[in-house]
Design a protein around this motif. Sequence first.
Motif, mmCIF file in Angstrom:
data_model
loop_
_atom_site.group_PDB
_atom_site.id
_atom_site.type_symbol
_atom_site.label_atom_id
_atom_site.label_comp_id
_atom_site.label_asym_id
_atom_site.label_seq_id
_atom_site.Cartn_x
_atom_site.Cartn_y
_atom_site.Cartn_z
ATOM 1 N N ASP A 1 3.207 -6.047 7.565
ATOM 2 C CA ASP A 1 3.932 -4.893 8.114
ATOM 3 C C ASP A 1 3.123 -3.644 7.804
ATOM 4 O OD1 ASP A 1 4.721 -3.776 5.624
ATOM 5 O OD2 ASP A 1 6.487 -5.056 5.533
ATOM 6 N N SER A 2 3.694 -2.468 8.056
ATOM 7 C CA SER A 2 2.874 -1.251 7.978
ATOM 8 C C SER A 2 2.254 -1.032 6.595
ATOM 9 C CB SER A 2 3.726 -0.039 8.366
ATOM 10 O OG SER A 2 4.790 0.093 7.432
ATOM 11 N N HIS A 3 2.922 -1.540 5.531
ATOM 12 C CA HIS A 3 2.438 -1.281 4.172
ATOM 13 C C HIS A 3 2.092 -2.562 3.415
ATOM 14 C CE1 HIS A 3 4.194 2.598 5.112
ATOM 15 N NE2 HIS A 3 3.589 3.098 4.059
ATOM 16 N N ARG A 4 1.934 -3.644 4.117
ATOM 17 C CA ARG A 4 1.672 -4.910 3.400
ATOM 18 C C ARG A 4 0.504 -5.678 4.001
ATOM 19 N NH1 ARG A 4 6.344 -6.196 0.109
ATOM 20 N NH2 ARG A 4 7.880 -4.749 0.885
ATOM 21 N N LEU A 5 -0.342 -6.186 3.080
ATOM 22 C CA LEU A 5 -1.514 -6.970 3.477
ATOM 23 C C LEU A 5 -1.608 -8.212 2.611
ATOM 24 C CD1 LEU A 5 -4.408 -4.357 3.199
ATOM 25 C CD2 LEU A 5 -3.473 -5.284 5.317
ATOM 26 N N ALA A 6 -2.115 -9.285 3.199
ATOM 27 C CA ALA A 6 -2.527 -10.434 2.370
ATOM 28 C C ALA A 6 -4.049 -10.434 2.395
ATOM 29 C CB ALA A 6 -1.977 -11.726 2.929
ATOM 30 N N LEU A 7 -4.641 -10.246 1.240
ATOM 31 C CA LEU A 7 -6.088 -10.099 1.131
ATOM 32 C C LEU A 7 -6.656 -11.309 0.402
ATOM 33 C CD1 LEU A 7 -7.803 -7.541 1.872
ATOM 34 C CD2 LEU A 7 -7.676 -6.915 -0.537
ATOM 35 N N THR B 1 0.828 -1.212 0.000
ATOM 36 C CA THR B 1 0.000 0.000 0.000
ATOM 37 C C THR B 1 0.862 1.262 0.000
ATOM 38 O OG1 THR B 1 -0.099 0.000 2.410
ATOM 39 C CG2 THR B 1 -1.871 -1.141 1.246
ATOM 40 N N LYS B 2 0.279 2.336 -0.483
ATOM 41 C CA LYS B 2 0.995 3.619 -0.524
ATOM 42 C C LYS B 2 1.097 4.210 0.890
ATOM 43 C CE LYS B 2 0.549 8.188 -2.657
ATOM 44 N NZ LYS B 2 1.739 8.473 -3.378
ATOM 45 N N HIS B 3 -0.007 4.119 1.625
ATOM 46 C CA HIS B 3 -0.056 4.712 2.968
ATOM 47 C C HIS B 3 -0.017 3.585 4.003
ATOM 48 C CE1 HIS B 3 -1.184 8.225 0.737
ATOM 49 N NE2 HIS B 3 -2.226 7.590 0.243
ATOM 50 N N PRO B 4 0.438 3.900 5.223
ATOM 51 C CA PRO B 4 0.412 2.857 6.255
ATOM 52 C C PRO B 4 -1.014 2.332 6.444
ATOM 53 C CG PRO B 4 1.489 4.865 7.063
ATOM 54 C CD PRO B 4 0.927 5.198 5.724
ATOM 55 N N VAL B 5 -1.110 1.036 6.681
ATOM 56 C CA VAL B 5 -2.446 0.442 6.856
ATOM 57 C C VAL B 5 -2.926 0.723 8.277
ATOM 58 C CG1 VAL B 5 -3.788 -1.680 6.805
ATOM 59 C CG2 VAL B 5 -1.898 -1.381 5.201
ATOM 60 N N ASP B 6 -4.162 1.157 8.339
ATOM 61 C CA ASP B 6 -4.779 1.520 9.605
ATOM 62 C C ASP B 6 -5.704 0.359 10.011
ATOM 63 O OD1 ASP B 6 -6.991 2.653 11.076
ATOM 64 O OD2 ASP B 6 -6.303 4.650 10.419
ATOM 65 N N PRO B 7 -5.755 -0.013 11.294
ATOM 66 C CA PRO B 7 -6.641 -1.124 11.690
ATOM 67 C C PRO B 7 -8.100 -0.902 11.254
ATOM 68 C CG PRO B 7 -5.315 -0.379 13.566
ATOM 69 C CD PRO B 7 -4.999 0.542 12.437
ATOM 70 N N ARG B 8 -8.512 0.367 11.182
ATOM 71 C CA ARG B 8 -9.905 0.632 10.753
ATOM 72 C C ARG B 8 -10.106 0.241 9.286
ATOM 73 N NH1 ARG B 8 -10.386 6.715 12.289
ATOM 74 N NH2 ARG B 8 -8.270 6.412 11.583
ATOM 75 N N GLN B 9 -9.041 0.384 8.503
ATOM 76 C CA GLN B 9 -9.140 -0.009 7.082
ATOM 77 C C GLN B 9 -9.324 -1.522 6.974
ATOM 78 O OE1 GLN B 9 -5.533 1.669 5.398
ATOM 79 N NE2 GLN B 9 -6.462 3.702 5.200
ATOM 80 N N ASN C 1 -6.969 4.150 1.043
ATOM 81 C CA ASN C 1 -5.555 3.838 0.823
ATOM 82 C C ASN C 1 -5.343 3.697 -0.688
ATOM 83 O OD1 ASN C 1 -2.834 3.013 1.227
ATOM 84 N ND2 ASN C 1 -3.421 2.151 3.210
ATOM 85 N N ARG C 2 -4.188 3.157 -1.069
ATOM 86 C CA ARG C 2 -3.919 3.021 -2.505
ATOM 87 C C ARG C 2 -2.958 1.854 -2.739
ATOM 88 N NH1 ARG C 2 -2.515 7.415 -6.980
ATOM 89 N NH2 ARG C 2 -1.492 5.926 -8.325
ATOM 90 N N VAL C 3 -3.203 1.093 -3.791
ATOM 91 C CA VAL C 3 -2.326 -0.062 -4.078
ATOM 92 C C VAL C 3 -1.092 0.425 -4.844
ATOM 93 C CG1 VAL C 3 -2.144 -2.206 -5.396
ATOM 94 C CG2 VAL C 3 -4.227 -1.724 -4.116
#
Length: 250
Positions: free
Chosen positions: A187-193, A153-161, A212-214
């Motif tokens: 981590d702050s900018h990575r998710l497994a969706l 992600t471009k921005h840090p991932v927020d738990p609300r997201q 956010n933004r991919v």
Amino acid sequence: MQLQDILYSQGFGTRRVCAGLVQQGWVAVLEASSPAATSYQLCTDATAELEPEGLRLQVQGVDWPYHAKAYLMLHKPAGTECSQKPSAYPSIYTLLPAPLRQRPSKSAVLGVQAIGRLDQDTTGLLLLSDDGQFIHRMSSPKKHVPKVYQVTTKHPVDPRQIAQLLEGVVLDDDPRPVRAAACEQSDSHRLALTLTEGKYHQVKRMLAAVGNRVEGLHRSRIGALELPAHLLPGQWQWLTAAELDLLVSS
Ligand code: URA
């Protein structure tokens, strides 16, 4: 089955071209049904009767195991389009050998077809086949085959997201919310969706919908099938019977 028909079924050209390949000495065979044979034998008789199951062909020096139907995985590299007629980037089909693109089929379309599409900048696991039933089974929205995307992600991932992605977000073309089946932050900018639908630009639109933004997108898994680490971007391989079973039972 005659050797020229076997070659034709594998996509080596018209029956006439296939007969020519054999007669000109370009084809060697190794039959599973003849235990005495341990190495490829040149065959120059286009009408020779062979058992196709388990047959290994060597055509112009290239090994070609017989497959009644083609099931493969490709590690899609960035900067390629999944379309047969790409608009801006090379087509993924150029990464495949010609016989896979030419296999005859009962439908009007020749060769293997990608099962679903990835954006030009998305990398990762893509399945291809010439088996219409399998393509339908894997791409039908009703089957909900889970697909795992590694998202940067471009921005840090927020738990609300993350909570919103799991609860569901509304995309502009559909009033029904779409939700992630699972969402794990590494981590702050990575998710497994994990998604069980396949809407157009779905991951990018879901991330945009939560603010956010991919920046990078990679598909690592379809059903129970993981992209193997040894398969580098641009490479493809046949699916094994065990991998096919994994997918069909997903
Ligand atoms: N979602 C996207 O936004 N792009 C892809 O390529 C796949 C899923």
